[in-house]
Write a protein that holds these residues in place. Structure first.
Motif, PDB file in Angstrom:
ATOM      1  N   ARG A  99      23.196  42.856  46.236  1.00  0.00           N
ATOM      2  CA  ARG A  99      23.514  41.740  45.353  1.00  0.00           C
ATOM      3  C   ARG A  99      24.396  42.240  44.220  1.00  0.00           C
ATOM      4  NH1 ARG A  99      22.136  39.053  48.497  1.00  0.00           N
ATOM      5  NH2 ARG A  99      23.946  37.965  47.736  1.00  0.00           N
ATOM      6  N   THR A 100      24.674  41.324  43.308  1.00  0.00           N
ATOM      7  CA  THR A 100      25.335  41.685  42.061  1.00  0.00           C
ATOM      8  C   THR A 100      24.292  42.272  41.113  1.00  0.00           C
ATOM      9  OG1 THR A 100      27.050  40.022  42.273  1.00  0.00           O
ATOM     10  CG2 THR A 100      26.449  40.691  40.028  1.00  0.00           C
TER      11      THR A 100
ATOM     12  N   ARG B 225      23.836  43.926  37.139  1.00  0.00           N
ATOM     13  CA  ARG B 225      24.554  43.935  35.846  1.00  0.00           C
ATOM     14  C   ARG B 225      23.922  44.823  34.783  1.00  0.00           C
ATOM     15  NH1 ARG B 225      25.047  38.372  37.362  1.00  0.00           N
ATOM     16  NH2 ARG B 225      27.210  37.826  37.863  1.00  0.00           N
TER      17      ARG B 225
ATOM     18  N   HIS C   3      34.264  41.108  31.599  1.00  0.00           N
ATOM     19  CA  HIS C   3      33.419  40.039  31.058  1.00  0.00           C
ATOM     20  C   HIS C   3      32.312  39.703  32.057  1.00  0.00           C
ATOM     21  CE1 HIS C   3      36.453  39.871  28.038  1.00  0.00           C
ATOM     22  NE2 HIS C   3      37.380  39.595  28.951  1.00  0.00           N
TER      23      HIS C   3
ATOM     24  N   ALA D 163      28.829  37.790  33.603  1.00  0.00           N
ATOM     25  CA  ALA D 163      27.870  36.699  33.816  1.00  0.00           C
ATOM     26  C   ALA D 163      28.233  35.416  33.071  1.00  0.00           C
ATOM     27  CB  ALA D 163      26.471  37.170  33.422  1.00  0.00           C
TER      28      ALA D 163
ATOM     29  N   CYS E 141      28.980  45.276  40.662  1.00  0.00           N
ATOM     30  CA  CYS E 141      29.340  43.913  40.258  1.00  0.00           C
ATOM     31  C   CYS E 141      30.846  43.757  40.419  1.00  0.00           C
ATOM     32  CB  CYS E 141      28.942  43.653  38.796  1.00  0.00           C
ATOM     33  SG  CYS E 141      29.315  41.969  38.229  1.00  0.00           S
ATOM     34  N   LEU E 142      31.248  42.795  41.234  1.00  0.00           N
ATOM     35  CA  LEU E 142      32.678  42.468  41.341  1.00  0.00           C
ATOM     36  C   LEU E 142      33.077  41.737  40.075  1.00  0.00           C
ATOM     37  CD1 LEU E 142      32.801  41.004  44.982  1.00  0.00           C
ATOM     38  CD2 LEU E 142      33.042  43.372  44.247  1.00  0.00           C
ATOM     39  N   MET E 143      34.205  42.106  39.511  1.00  0.00           N
ATOM     40  CA  MET E 143      34.580  41.511  38.234  1.00  0.00           C
ATOM     41  C   MET E 143      36.012  40.980  38.284  1.00  0.00           C
ATOM     42  SD  MET E 143      32.470  43.851  35.623  1.00  0.00           S
ATOM     43  CE  MET E 143      32.057  42.365  34.743  1.00  0.00           C
ATOM     44  N   GLY E 144      36.093  39.631  38.292  1.00  0.00           N
ATOM     45  CA  GLY E 144      37.400  38.980  38.274  1.00  0.00           C
ATOM     46  C   GLY E 144      37.778  38.501  36.892  1.00  0.00           C
ATOM     47  N   SER E 145      36.784  38.419  36.032  1.00  0.00           N
ATOM     48  CA  SER E 145      37.030  37.984  34.660  1.00  0.00           C
ATOM     49  C   SER E 145      37.270  39.222  33.811  1.00  0.00           C
ATOM     50  CB  SER E 145      35.810  37.192  34.163  1.00  0.00           C
ATOM     51  OG  SER E 145      36.029  36.775  32.850  1.00  0.00           O
TER      52      SER E 145
ATOM     53  N   TYR F 202      40.926  43.187  40.806  1.00  0.00           N
ATOM     54  CA  TYR F 202      39.526  43.174  40.368  1.00  0.00           C
ATOM     55  C   TYR F 202      39.138  44.537  39.837  1.00  0.00           C
ATOM     56  CZ  TYR F 202      38.855  38.755  42.750  1.00  0.00           C
ATOM     57  OH  TYR F 202      38.964  37.443  43.129  1.00  0.00           O
TER      58      TYR F 202
ATOM     59  N   SER G  87      17.246  41.903  41.906  1.00  0.00           N
ATOM     60  CA  SER G  87      17.909  40.616  42.063  1.00  0.00           C
ATOM     61  C   SER G  87      17.298  39.919  43.275  1.00  0.00           C
ATOM     62  CB  SER G  87      19.408  40.803  42.247  1.00  0.00           C
ATOM     63  OG  SER G  87      20.015  39.536  42.409  1.00  0.00           O
TER      64      SER G  87
ATOM     65  N   TYR H 118      22.753  30.998  38.583  1.00  0.00           N
ATOM     66  CA  TYR H 118      21.790  32.104  38.582  1.00  0.00           C
ATOM     67  C   TYR H 118      21.138  32.219  37.208  1.00  0.00           C
ATOM     68  CZ  TYR H 118      26.013  34.459  36.825  1.00  0.00           C
ATOM     69  OH  TYR H 118      27.146  34.782  36.128  1.00  0.00           O
TER      70      TYR H 118
ATOM     71  N   VAL I   3      19.034  34.450  42.194  1.00  0.00           N
ATOM     72  CA  VAL I   3      20.337  33.963  42.644  1.00  0.00           C
ATOM     73  C   VAL I   3      20.124  32.873  43.693  1.00  0.00           C
ATOM     74  CG1 VAL I   3      22.574  34.643  43.590  1.00  0.00           C
ATOM     75  CG2 VAL I   3      21.263  36.281  42.236  1.00  0.00           C
TER      76      VAL I   3
ATOM     77  N   LYS J 279      20.765  30.412  46.559  1.00  0.00           N
ATOM     78  CA  LYS J 279      21.711  30.223  47.668  1.00  0.00           C
ATOM     79  C   LYS J 279      21.372  28.905  48.364  1.00  0.00           C
ATOM     80  CE  LYS J 279      23.803  34.265  47.214  1.00  0.00           C
ATOM     81  NZ  LYS J 279      25.195  34.371  46.742  1.00  0.00           N
TER      82      LYS J 279
HETATM   83  C1  LIG Z   1      35.445  36.931  43.336  1.00  0.00           C
HETATM   84  C2  LIG Z   1      34.273  37.261  42.433  1.00  0.00           C
HETATM   85  C3  LIG Z   1      34.493  37.458  41.074  1.00  0.00           C
HETATM   86  C4  LIG Z   1      33.419  37.758  40.230  1.00  0.00           C
HETATM   87  N1  LIG Z   1      33.646  38.015  38.899  1.00  0.00           N
HETATM   88  C5  LIG Z   1      32.603  38.312  38.096  1.00  0.00           C
HETATM   89  C6  LIG Z   1      32.815  38.633  36.730  1.00  0.00           C
HETATM   90  O1  LIG Z   1      33.932  38.660  36.236  1.00  0.00           O
HETATM   91  N2  LIG Z   1      31.741  38.948  35.964  1.00  0.00           N
HETATM   92  C7  LIG Z   1      30.461  38.979  36.472  1.00  0.00           C
HETATM   93  O2  LIG Z   1      29.525  39.282  35.737  1.00  0.00           O
HETATM   94  N3  LIG Z   1      30.226  38.680  37.776  1.00  0.00           N
HETATM   95  C8  LIG Z   1      31.257  38.361  38.595  1.00  0.00           C
HETATM   96  N4  LIG Z   1      31.046  38.099  39.924  1.00  0.00           N
HETATM   97  C9  LIG Z   1      29.677  38.137  40.458  1.00  0.00           C
HETATM   98  C10 LIG Z   1      29.175  36.723  40.801  1.00  0.00           C
HETATM   99  O3  LIG Z   1      28.764  36.069  39.629  1.00  0.00           O
HETATM  100  C11 LIG Z   1      28.007  36.872  41.801  1.00  0.00           C
HETATM  101  O4  LIG Z   1      28.544  37.340  43.018  1.00  0.00           O
HETATM  102  C12 LIG Z   1      27.304  35.545  42.033  1.00  0.00           C
HETATM  103  O5  LIG Z   1      26.619  35.142  40.871  1.00  0.00           O
HETATM  104  C13 LIG Z   1      26.303  35.612  43.178  1.00  0.00           C
HETATM  105  O6  LIG Z   1      25.428  36.700  43.020  1.00  0.00           O
HETATM  106  P1  LIG Z   1      25.256  37.704  44.227  1.00  0.00           P
HETATM  107  O7  LIG Z   1      26.510  38.536  44.292  1.00  0.00           O
HETATM  108  O8  LIG Z   1      24.051  38.523  43.886  1.00  0.00           O
HETATM  109  O9  LIG Z   1      25.092  36.891  45.471  1.00  0.00           O
HETATM  110  C14 LIG Z   1      32.099  37.842  40.775  1.00  0.00           C
HETATM  111  C15 LIG Z   1      31.909  37.676  42.149  1.00  0.00           C
HETATM  112  C16 LIG Z   1      32.985  37.411  42.970  1.00  0.00           C
HETATM  113  C17 LIG Z   1      32.729  37.283  44.470  1.00  0.00           C
END
Ligand SMILES: Cc1cc2nc3c(=O)[nH]c(=O)nc-3n(C[C@H](O)[C@H](O)[C@H](O)COP(=O)(O)O)c2cc1C
Length: 189
Positions: A9-10, A12, A62, A64, A119-123, A143, A154, A166, A176, A178
């Protein structure tokens, strides 16, 4: 495999112990060999692992968006210990968002196989990070992926009434939601 996918999962918040460089390199190796459109391989990577460089990245990502910062943003002592920047080399033909997603899926799975959460971070502050990482012209930051040994759990829960936001439970573990199977599997022919 399903238990691996349920727990990958993600994350943080993280323990403050380093992730071995070999694990980060292996995560990039997993991304390197990922499937991609027409096998064009337009992605590049930067591993950020020195404490100084990691500290410089922290304020430029950035956390959540669904949570207030005091809950979703890792505090000092909880922050990730490494990042991998995922880059698109636009000097090569065939750039693809799908390729980026597949590469990050493989990268985070390879790390999780060692118990390293991500954690993937696009922001992210792309201009500032582009300067910090000293990226060449034509190589675009897509990213940042944060890494570390998680210090929380999680849990997957079932989304009720389409609510996918979430949240944290009393133990500060992520929950989280789904969408349930009957909502996403439209039919089997
Ligand atoms: C394309 C993408 C961009 C995301 N960007 C952010 C981000 O900038 N900051 C953050 O805290 N989480 C980020 N996330 C995490 C998502 O919030 C997280 O995947 C979502 O809440 C679902 O949780 P899970 O990954 O445990 O299923 C990103 C996830 C994806 C797939």
């Amino acid at each position: 495999m399903m238990e691996f996918l349920r727990t990958r999962r993600t994350y943080r918040r993280f323990e403050q112990r380093p992730v071995a460089p070999e694990i980060l390199t292996e995560a990039v190796e997993a991304a390197r060999i990922a499937s991609c459109g027409n096998n064009r391989q337009t992605l590049k990577y930067v591993i950020v692992q020195s404490p100084e460089a990691v500290a410089a990245v922290q304020p430029l990502v950035h956390w959540a968006a669904s949570l207030p910062p005091e809950l979703g943003c890792p505090k000092p002592g909880e922050q990730p210990v490494a990042f991998i920047a995922v880059l698109q080399d636009e000097r090569l033909p065939g750039c693809s968002d799908t390729d980026v997603g597949l590469a990050m899926g493989s990268m985070t799975a390879a790390a999780w196989a060692h118990g390293v959460g991500s954690c993937l971070m696009g922001s992210i502050d792309r201009p500032a990070l582009t300067e910090l990482l000293a990226l060449p012209e034509g190589v675009k930051l897509r990213y940042m992926v944060a890494f570390g040994y998680p210090s929380h759990q999680s849990h997957l829960v079932t989304a009720v009434d389409g609510n996918t936001k979430y949240y944290l439970d009393d133990a500060r573990d992520y929950c989280v939601p789904k969408r349930p199977m009957e909502e996403v599997l439209l039919k089997t022919l």
